[in-house]
Design a protein around this motif. Structure first.
Motif, mmCIF file in Angstrom:
data_model
loop_
_atom_site.group_PDB
_atom_site.id
_atom_site.type_symbol
_atom_site.label_atom_id
_atom_site.label_comp_id
_atom_site.label_asym_id
_atom_site.label_seq_id
_atom_site.Cartn_x
_atom_site.Cartn_y
_atom_site.Cartn_z
ATOM 1 N N UNK A 23 -9.164 2.775 4.458
ATOM 2 C CA UNK A 23 -7.869 2.190 4.108
ATOM 3 C C UNK A 23 -7.989 1.316 2.862
ATOM 4 N N UNK A 24 -9.013 0.492 2.798
ATOM 5 C CA UNK A 24 -9.197 -0.376 1.636
ATOM 6 C C UNK A 24 -9.453 0.434 0.368
ATOM 7 N N UNK A 25 -10.206 1.515 0.471
ATOM 8 C CA UNK A 25 -10.425 2.394 -0.691
ATOM 9 C C UNK A 25 -9.115 3.016 -1.146
ATOM 10 N N UNK A 26 -8.269 3.395 -0.187
ATOM 11 C CA UNK A 26 -6.969 3.981 -0.510
ATOM 12 C C UNK A 26 -6.086 2.970 -1.236
ATOM 13 N N UNK A 27 -6.080 1.741 -0.753
ATOM 14 C CA UNK A 27 -5.281 0.696 -1.400
ATOM 15 C C UNK A 27 -5.813 0.396 -2.804
ATOM 16 N N UNK A 28 -7.127 0.306 -2.950
ATOM 17 C CA UNK A 28 -7.713 0.048 -4.263
ATOM 18 C C UNK A 28 -7.387 1.170 -5.240
ATOM 19 N N UNK A 29 -7.415 2.419 -4.766
ATOM 20 C CA UNK A 29 -7.084 3.569 -5.615
ATOM 21 C C UNK A 29 -5.628 3.513 -6.077
ATOM 22 N N UNK A 30 -4.795 2.852 -5.287
ATOM 23 C CA UNK A 30 -3.380 2.696 -5.647
ATOM 24 C C UNK A 30 -3.159 1.474 -6.550
ATOM 25 N N UNK A 31 -4.266 0.799 -6.930
ATOM 26 C CA UNK A 31 -4.163 -0.339 -7.836
ATOM 27 C C UNK A 31 -3.891 -1.668 -7.149
ATOM 28 N N UNK A 32 -4.063 -1.722 -5.839
ATOM 29 C CA UNK A 32 -3.827 -2.960 -5.100
ATOM 30 C C UNK A 32 -5.133 -3.740 -5.003
ATOM 31 N N UNK A 33 -5.091 -5.010 -5.339
ATOM 32 C CA UNK A 33 -6.274 -5.859 -5.232
ATOM 33 C C UNK A 33 -6.336 -6.448 -3.829
ATOM 34 N N UNK A 34 -7.522 -6.407 -3.238
ATOM 35 C CA UNK A 34 -7.686 -6.866 -1.854
ATOM 36 C C UNK A 34 -7.336 -8.339 -1.680
ATOM 37 N N UNK A 35 -7.537 -9.155 -2.726
ATOM 38 C CA UNK A 35 -7.240 -10.582 -2.590
ATOM 39 C C UNK A 35 -5.738 -10.881 -2.600
ATOM 40 N N UNK A 36 -4.904 -9.853 -2.802
ATOM 41 C CA UNK A 36 -3.451 -10.050 -2.739
ATOM 42 C C UNK A 36 -2.889 -9.716 -1.360
ATOM 43 N N UNK A 37 -3.723 -9.177 -0.485
ATOM 44 C CA UNK A 37 -3.266 -8.778 0.846
ATOM 45 C C UNK A 37 -3.523 -9.910 1.841
ATOM 46 N N UNK A 38 -2.450 -10.285 2.566
ATOM 47 C CA UNK A 38 -2.585 -11.345 3.571
ATOM 48 C C UNK A 38 -2.657 -10.786 4.986
ATOM 49 N N UNK A 39 -2.162 -9.579 5.178
ATOM 50 C CA UNK A 39 -2.197 -8.968 6.508
ATOM 51 C C UNK A 39 -2.363 -7.455 6.357
ATOM 52 N N UNK A 40 -3.288 -6.896 7.131
ATOM 53 C CA UNK A 40 -3.535 -5.460 7.092
ATOM 54 C C UNK A 40 -3.645 -4.938 8.516
ATOM 55 N N UNK A 41 -2.682 -4.126 8.912
ATOM 56 C CA UNK A 41 -2.694 -3.497 10.238
ATOM 57 C C UNK A 41 -3.075 -2.034 10.066
ATOM 58 N N UNK A 42 -4.062 -1.593 10.840
ATOM 59 C CA UNK A 42 -4.557 -0.219 10.767
ATOM 60 C C UNK A 42 -4.331 0.448 12.105
ATOM 61 N N UNK A 43 -3.795 1.651 12.061
ATOM 62 C CA UNK A 43 -3.487 2.410 13.278
ATOM 63 C C UNK A 43 -4.255 3.728 13.242
ATOM 64 N N UNK A 44 -5.098 3.920 14.240
ATOM 65 C CA UNK A 44 -5.875 5.150 14.337
ATOM 66 C C UNK A 44 -5.351 5.956 15.521
ATOM 67 N N UNK A 45 -4.973 7.195 15.259
ATOM 68 C CA UNK A 45 -4.479 8.080 16.298
ATOM 69 C C UNK A 45 -5.567 9.116 16.582
ATOM 70 N N UNK A 46 -6.336 8.918 17.656
ATOM 71 C CA UNK A 46 -7.501 9.761 17.897
ATOM 72 C C UNK A 46 -7.186 11.220 18.189
ATOM 73 N N UNK A 47 -6.001 11.524 18.694
ATOM 74 C CA UNK A 47 -5.671 12.919 19.010
ATOM 75 C C UNK A 47 -5.788 13.822 17.787
ATOM 76 N N UNK A 48 -5.316 13.330 16.655
ATOM 77 C CA UNK A 48 -5.330 14.112 15.415
ATOM 78 C C UNK A 48 -6.315 13.560 14.385
ATOM 79 N N UNK A 49 -6.850 12.382 14.656
ATOM 80 C CA UNK A 49 -7.745 11.752 13.687
ATOM 81 C C UNK A 49 -7.004 11.119 12.526
ATOM 82 N N UNK A 50 -5.716 10.816 12.725
ATOM 83 C CA UNK A 50 -4.888 10.253 11.660
ATOM 84 C C UNK A 50 -5.037 8.739 11.589
ATOM 85 N N UNK A 51 -5.032 8.228 10.360
ATOM 86 C CA UNK A 51 -5.096 6.785 10.128
ATOM 87 C C UNK A 51 -3.901 6.391 9.277
#
Length: 73
Positions: A23-51
């Motif tokens: 997720x962090x690599x995806x955000x960085x690739x989109x030009x987002x700096x990690x120090x600008x993020x105050x909250x990051x919620x990650x959802x993993x769906x194991x049935x399909x392997x989706x994040x």
């Protein structure tokens, strides 16, 4: 102390740290700096392997992915 959290589902093992890294690599690739993020919620769906994620920046902007991320196996 070292901690490892792994989700095991239908012969798939996913380390929680790998989902966060992807997720962090995806955000960085989109030009987002990690120090600008105050909250990051990650959802993993194991049935399909989706994040999915929702990130809130310090200026209140909400960022998310519409297309699922996948961990390479």
């Amino acid at each position: 102390m070292k901690t490892k959290i792994e989700v095991q589902f239908q012969e798939r093992n996913v380390d929680v740290k790998d989902t966060e890294k992807l997720v962090k690599e995806n955000l960085k690739a989109a030009g987002i700096k990690m120090n600008t993020i105050v909250n990051l919620d990650i959802y993993y769906q194991p049935e399909e392997g989706d994040i999915y994620y929702v990130a809130i920046t310090n200026d209140g902007k909400e960022l998310s992915n519409e297309e699922a991320l996948k961990i390479e196996e």
